[in-house]
Design a protein around this motif. Structure first.
Motif, mmCIF file in Angstrom:
data_model
loop_
_atom_site.group_PDB
_atom_site.id
_atom_site.type_symbol
_atom_site.label_atom_id
_atom_site.label_comp_id
_atom_site.label_asym_id
_atom_site.label_seq_id
_atom_site.Cartn_x
_atom_site.Cartn_y
_atom_site.Cartn_z
ATOM 1 N N MET A 250 0.833 -1.200 0.000
ATOM 2 C CA MET A 250 0.000 0.000 0.000
ATOM 3 C C MET A 250 0.868 1.250 0.000
ATOM 4 S SD MET A 250 -2.998 -1.174 2.610
ATOM 5 C CE MET A 250 -3.970 0.230 2.104
ATOM 6 N N ARG A 251 0.304 2.410 -0.406
ATOM 7 C CA ARG A 251 1.113 3.594 -0.655
ATOM 8 C C ARG A 251 1.264 4.462 0.587
ATOM 9 N NH1 ARG A 251 -2.672 4.197 -4.551
ATOM 10 N NH2 ARG A 251 -3.344 6.101 -3.538
ATOM 11 N N GLY A 252 1.621 4.175 1.486
ATOM 12 C CA GLY A 252 1.918 4.998 2.620
ATOM 13 C C GLY A 252 1.165 5.440 3.716
ATOM 14 N N VAL B 49 -10.292 0.759 -0.336
ATOM 15 C CA VAL B 49 -9.190 1.711 -0.391
ATOM 16 C C VAL B 49 -9.163 2.295 -1.797
ATOM 17 C CG1 VAL B 49 -6.732 2.091 -0.031
ATOM 18 C CG2 VAL B 49 -7.904 0.282 1.243
ATOM 19 N N GLU B 50 -9.179 3.622 -1.882
ATOM 20 C CA GLU B 50 -9.158 4.260 -3.201
ATOM 21 C C GLU B 50 -7.821 3.956 -3.889
ATOM 22 O OE1 GLU B 50 -6.908 6.795 -3.728
ATOM 23 O OE2 GLU B 50 -6.253 6.803 -1.626
ATOM 24 N N GLY B 51 -7.801 4.118 -5.212
ATOM 25 C CA GLY B 51 -6.637 3.649 -5.945
ATOM 26 C C GLY B 51 -5.913 4.669 -6.784
ATOM 27 N N VAL B 52 -6.132 5.970 -6.541
ATOM 28 C CA VAL B 52 -5.436 6.979 -7.344
ATOM 29 C C VAL B 52 -4.172 7.450 -6.641
ATOM 30 C CG1 VAL B 52 -7.564 7.755 -8.433
ATOM 31 C CG2 VAL B 52 -6.767 8.885 -6.332
ATOM 32 N N GLU B 53 -3.313 8.128 -7.381
ATOM 33 C CA GLU B 53 -2.138 8.737 -6.774
ATOM 34 C C GLU B 53 -2.580 9.859 -5.840
ATOM 35 O OE1 GLU B 53 1.011 7.804 -6.955
ATOM 36 O OE2 GLU B 53 0.414 6.099 -8.199
ATOM 37 N N GLY B 54 -1.841 10.047 -4.753
ATOM 38 C CA GLY B 54 -2.219 11.070 -3.786
ATOM 39 C C GLY B 54 -3.157 10.518 -2.731
ATOM 40 N N ASP B 55 -3.867 11.420 -2.043
ATOM 41 C CA ASP B 55 -4.637 11.010 -0.868
ATOM 42 C C ASP B 55 -6.096 10.680 -1.141
ATOM 43 O OD1 ASP B 55 -5.601 13.534 -1.358
ATOM 44 O OD2 ASP B 55 -4.683 14.451 0.417
ATOM 45 N N GLY B 56 -6.519 10.673 -2.400
ATOM 46 C CA GLY B 56 -7.861 10.211 -2.730
ATOM 47 C C GLY B 56 -8.946 11.266 -2.728
ATOM 48 N N TYR C 132 1.248 5.556 4.506
ATOM 49 C CA TYR C 132 0.727 5.445 3.146
ATOM 50 C C TYR C 132 -0.152 6.638 2.788
ATOM 51 C CZ TYR C 132 2.074 0.549 3.839
ATOM 52 O OH TYR C 132 2.769 -0.597 4.118
ATOM 53 N N ALA C 133 -0.206 6.955 1.503
ATOM 54 C CA ALA C 133 -1.078 8.015 1.011
ATOM 55 C C ALA C 133 -2.495 7.510 0.734
ATOM 56 C CB ALA C 133 -0.494 8.641 -0.250
#
Length: 217
Positions: A1-3, A98-105, A201-202
């Motif tokens: 996961m991203r951060g 969990v949303e899947g875009v770059e950044g915080d959603g 994660y972001a």
């Protein structure tokens, strides 16, 4: 996961069907204890979290079901962990969408479709949101992932309210002016407009976004 776990109820009131030109009502979460209960008898003052049951006994869901749940984006699966939209409506606070875009959603959303067109005479209404904010799998995971600080609510693509959530791993609820469901097909969309950042994660997560209402009991 991203951060970047239990028991609060949130009650507030908002108006339904404001126009886009109007200022939307802002609903602020207010806490009240006593939501989950144990599925077994116990005498201990402290009940292990794994024994707590969400919506024990008969609930609004005894007479209501969701036709479809979908998300604007979903984080890619990691091993056996999936982050699909349905995780926010599976009665299990240990899973999450969990949303899947770059950044915080910011701008990502969950949409729920109710379809009662085949039951025109059974009048039911949606009055309450039941929310487990963040990824409640365990405390470490909850802290590591982002949580939602605010949502915008849409009924059939018409914005009706902004909801402010508490940064807590407890259950939160938000009471809305009743949304009638009987005899029609209606979509309810929840757009992320603010987040509490995670420590690692972001990604921004919602473990549960479920409902209570009228017309069942």
């Amino acid at each position: 996961m991203r951060g970047r776990a239990a028991l609060l109820l949130i009650f507030a009131t908002c108006s339904i069907y404001t126009t886009e030109a109007q200022t939307l009502p802002v609903v602020q979460a207010v806490a009240k204890p006593g939501f989950l209960s144990s599925p077994i008898d116990f005498t201990e003052d402290v009940v292990p979290v794994e024994l707590l049951e969400f919506l024990p006994g008969c609930s609004w869901y005894c007479g209501v079901s969701i036709d479809t749940v979908y998300a604007s984006s979903t984080l890619e699966s990691s091993g056996s962990n999936r982050y699909d939209a349905i995780n926010a409506h599976d009665f299990d606070w240990r899973t999450a969408w969990v949303e899947g875009v770059e950044g915080d959603g910011i701008g990502e959303s969950l949409t729920y479709v109710f379809d009662f067109t085949s039951e025109p005479n059974w009048k039911r209404g949606l009055t309450t949101l039941l929310i487990a904010n963040g990824y409640k799998k365990n405390e470490r995971v909850w802290q590591a992932n982002g949580r939602v600080s605010s949502l915008r609510v849409y009924i059939d693509n018409h914005s009706v309210a902004d909801v402010n959530l508490i940064d807590t791993a407890e259950i939160q609820t938000v009471s809305l002016t009743e949304i009638p469901l009987g005899g029609q097909r209606i979509s309810v969309r929840f757009e992320i407009t603010g987040v509490y950042p995670g420590t690692r994660y972001a990604d921004t997560a919602i473990s549960l976004l479920m409902f209570d209402g009228t017309g069942v009991h």
